[in-house]
Design an enzyme around this catalytic site. Structure first.
Site, PDB file in Angstrom:
ATOM      1  N   ASP A 114      35.967  41.441  30.144  1.00  0.00           N
ATOM      2  CA  ASP A 114      34.503  42.424  29.335  1.00  0.00           C
ATOM      3  C   ASP A 114      33.257  41.642  30.098  1.00  0.00           C
ATOM      4  O   ASP A 114      33.366  40.877  30.523  1.00  0.00           O
ATOM      5  CB  ASP A 114      35.292  41.331  27.997  1.00  0.00           C
ATOM      6  CG  ASP A 114      35.853  39.676  28.300  1.00  0.00           C
ATOM      7  OD1 ASP A 114      35.561  39.770  29.669  1.00  0.00           O
ATOM      8  OD2 ASP A 114      35.750  39.423  27.413  1.00  0.00           O
ATOM      9  N   HIS A 427      42.483  46.438  33.802  1.00  0.00           N
ATOM     10  CA  HIS A 427      40.882  46.470  32.484  1.00  0.00           C
ATOM     11  C   HIS A 427      40.102  45.985  32.988  1.00  0.00           C
ATOM     12  O   HIS A 427      40.566  44.409  32.258  1.00  0.00           O
ATOM     13  CB  HIS A 427      42.523  46.344  31.983  1.00  0.00           C
ATOM     14  CG  HIS A 427      41.977  46.203  29.685  1.00  0.00           C
ATOM     15  ND1 HIS A 427      41.897  47.298  29.025  1.00  0.00           N
ATOM     16  CD2 HIS A 427      40.983  45.021  29.635  1.00  0.00           C
ATOM     17  CE1 HIS A 427      41.464  46.502  28.230  1.00  0.00           C
ATOM     18  NE2 HIS A 427      41.025  45.281  28.738  1.00  0.00           N
ATOM     19  N   ASP A 478      51.130  50.355  35.760  1.00  0.00           N
ATOM     20  CA  ASP A 478      49.245  50.251  35.477  1.00  0.00           C
ATOM     21  C   ASP A 478      48.814  50.939  35.225  1.00  0.00           C
ATOM     22  O   ASP A 478      48.422  52.386  35.235  1.00  0.00           O
ATOM     23  CB  ASP A 478      49.982  50.760  37.033  1.00  0.00           C
ATOM     24  CG  ASP A 478      48.178  51.100  38.194  1.00  0.00           C
ATOM     25  OD1 ASP A 478      47.434  49.814  37.282  1.00  0.00           O
ATOM     26  OD2 ASP A 478      47.706  51.094  38.936  1.00  0.00           O
ATOM     27  N   GLU A 487      44.957  43.179  32.679  1.00  0.00           N
ATOM     28  CA  GLU A 487      43.544  42.790  33.390  1.00  0.00           C
ATOM     29  C   GLU A 487      43.433  41.149  33.834  1.00  0.00           C
ATOM     30  O   GLU A 487      44.217  40.224  34.191  1.00  0.00           O
ATOM     31  CB  GLU A 487      42.877  41.656  31.579  1.00  0.00           C
ATOM     32  CG  GLU A 487      41.380  41.713  31.988  1.00  0.00           C
ATOM     33  CD  GLU A 487      40.974  41.439  30.128  1.00  0.00           C
ATOM     34  OE1 GLU A 487      41.709  41.250  28.902  1.00  0.00           O
ATOM     35  OE2 GLU A 487      39.771  41.833  29.575  1.00  0.00           O
TER      36      GLU A 487
END
Ligand SMILES: *[C@@H]1O[C@H](CO)[C@@H](O)[C@H](O)[C@H]1NC(C)=O
Ligand SMILES: *[C@@H]1O[C@H](CO)[C@@H](O)[C@H](O)[C@H]1NC(C)=O
Ligand SMILES: *[C@@H]1O[C@H](CO)[C@@H](O)[C@H](O)[C@H]1NC(C)=O
Length: 510
Positions: A114, A427, A478, A487
């Site tokens: 993020d 991610h 995956d 992530e």
């Protein structure tokens, strides 16, 4: 098989010997040296190839993994990127962070996949990167400057975040809820960059203790490399530690700050050797039985750091901490009677299903570091009847690191761009969206989700990123939506940097 192995080894050594004995006699001007180099290298590579084949399970290339694990941090950079930035698909971002509170909070690292700058895990990342350099810098070779630069990118930010202590310690930038409901490149970010802080009225000794630990550990990193920077870091560390001690109180809704106060004081003691920190440590003595080490629980790390005083400096005043460090190891080792640690069938430490590899890398760092201290001091201990030597701990750490690098039932490396098979759909917003260079136009909050949900591999390779990892049965999908497994995070990589440096050295003693 063994005979073949020995034969190949002997042939290789003989070739090497012939080369080194004969080479001084080749006249420099003749074309022979070039030719002989050619033969030498062809034989040498053949020898290495055969050697690897004969050994069956060769060691991963720890040096390559080390370089990549450090490079990863460039992909997480926030702020204005320098001309020597190597991860070219990233660009400047968040250049006004802090402005909503009239401060400059640019720079630092995005936490994971993020675009939030969470001060607490960022400080832990900084402490573990610093500890990696403090303990293993001598083994990093040409990677040492890159490792220091990775520390400095974080500490430049932490100096900004702590400049107003004791009135305010800035604890993060970016509204996590708004950020997490968008799929945007950091370069496009238009979610609120809310500024968070702790203060005497809203104290947070956990983030303050961790930030003090980070600054103190980093001051040791730069002690000889950049003395004035090191002094700035140490002055900030002392100031933040005093704030943590004076205004006890928790910031997060976790256990509170006792472990961070211990951790912060341990690092200040390491950086200053000031007896007042020792006295404070003794006053904090806790008997928390832990079998985990992570950004949210530092007891084990502090105890291993303090065990160094007992083992390397032979200071018996620290024996109680050494014993606690040993009790921690006894809760991790698989054959120990007091073990409370679960392992996957493939041999991976398994603590929690979300981002499990963060615990594996942190615990492996403590295993290798304790092994290093024990080897230097010729120390052993027992878990019940199990004799634990430095190689017991080193072998377990190596097994964990090798698993991460691909020696596991799926033959999957959990480090991006390392080995033949690695996660392709991590991610991570920046890695999964097209780069600014390839798509300069703004891609909005909701428009980005098509790149989360596509089956295509990520267009930008976040080299060196270690993801959350497989589940308790060694299975891994995956899949970008499997954030628990796919992530990456700064606090997964930071401790791994140290273990990789340890194993990339030619011997394991200091
Ligand atoms: C913030 O501080 C950094 C580092 O000191 C500096 O390079 C940058 O120009 C400053 N940015 C703002 C907006 O003041
Ligand atoms: C290390 O310890 C072992 C037994 O505990 C002892 O036999 C050996 O001599 C010691 N080695 C050194 C270098 O002190
Ligand atoms: C992993 O590699 C080993 C050795 O090369 C091989 O025997 C095994 O079948 C592989 N497993 C998978 C799942 O590809």
């Amino acid at each position: 098989m063994l005979l073949l192995f020995l034969y190949i080894k002997a042939m290789g050594l003989a070739l090497l010997a012939v080369y080194f004995i004969a080479s001084p006699f080749w006249p420099m001007a003749s074309p022979k040296p070039g030719l002989s180099f050619f033969f030498f290298f062809s034989f040498f590579s053949l020898f290495i190839l055969l050697l690897r084949g004969a050994e069956g399970n060769p060691n991963p290339n720890y040096g390559e993994a080390l370089a990549k694990s450090i490079l990863f941090f460039q992909g997480q950079r926030s702020g204005r990127l320098p001309p020597d930035q190597k991860i070219k698909w990233r660009a400047d971002s968040a250049l006004t962070d802090g402005s909503s509170a009239n401060v400059n909070l640019t720079g630092g690292y995005y936490d994971a996949g993020d675009n939030v700058k969470f001060g607490f895990p960022m400080a832990f990342t900084t402490t573990m990167l610093s500890w990696s350099v403090v303990e293993y810098g001598k083994r990093m070779g040409s990677q040492l400057p890159a490792a220091r630069a990775a520390v400095r990118w974080a500490t430049d930010y932490l100096l900004l975040a702590t400049a107003a202590v004791p009135s305010r310690l800035y604890a993060g930038v970016g509204d996590p809820n708004a950020d997490h409901s968008c799929w945007e490149r950091p370069e496009d970010m238009d979610t609120p960059r809310t500024v968070y802080w702790v203060s005497p009225e809203k104290p947070g000794s956990d983030i303050a203790g961790e930030t003090a630990a980070a600054l103190a550990a980093a001051s040791v990193v730069f002690r000889t490399a950049d003395r004035s920077y090191s002094s700035r870091l140490l002055a900030a560390a002392k100031n933040v530690m005093a704030f943590a001690v004076k205004y006890e109180g928790k910031y997060s809704d976790s256990l509170g700050g006792a472990d961070e106060l211990l951790w912060g004081a341990s690092w200040l003691l390491r950086a200053t050797n000031d007896a007042s920190y020792f006295n404070y440590l003794k006053s904090l003595e806790a008997d928390d039985q832990v079998d985990i080490f992570s950004w949210d629980n530092k007891f084990a790390g502090a105890r291993v750091l303090l065990a160094r005083k007992a083992l390397i400096e032979e200071d018996q005043a620290y024996d109680a901490f050494r014993v606690q460090a040993e009790e921690f190891m006894c809760r991790i080792l698989p054959n120990s009677p007091s073990s409370s640690t679960q392992y996957t069938p493939g041999g991976l430490i398994f603590k929690l299903s979300s981002s499990n590899l963060q615990y594996v890398t942190s615990i492996s760092f403590l295993l290798s570091t304790c092994a290093k201290f024990m080897a230097s001091s010729n120390h052993t201990f027992k878990c019940g009847n199990l004799l634990v030597t430095s190689s017991t701990l080193r072998n377990l750490a190596k097994k964990q690191v090798d698993y991460i690098l691909g020696q596991n039932p799926l033959n999957m490396s959990y480090m991006v761009a390392f080995g033949a098979q690695f996660p392709k759909k991590i991610h991570h917003r920046g890695s999964s969206l097209p780069s600014k260079a390839s798509r300069p136009n703004h891609i909005g909050c909701q428009d980005g989700f098509q790149y989360l949900n596509t089956d295509n591999p990520n267009p930008n390779i976040l080299i060196g990123a270690v993801v959350g990892g497989p589940n308790q049965n060694d299975a891994f999908s995956d899949d970008r939506n499997n954030y628990a497994g796919s992530e990456p995070a700064t606090y997964i990589n930071a401790p791994l940097v140290g273990s990789l440096a340890y194993f990339s050295g030619s011997d394991y003693k200091d």
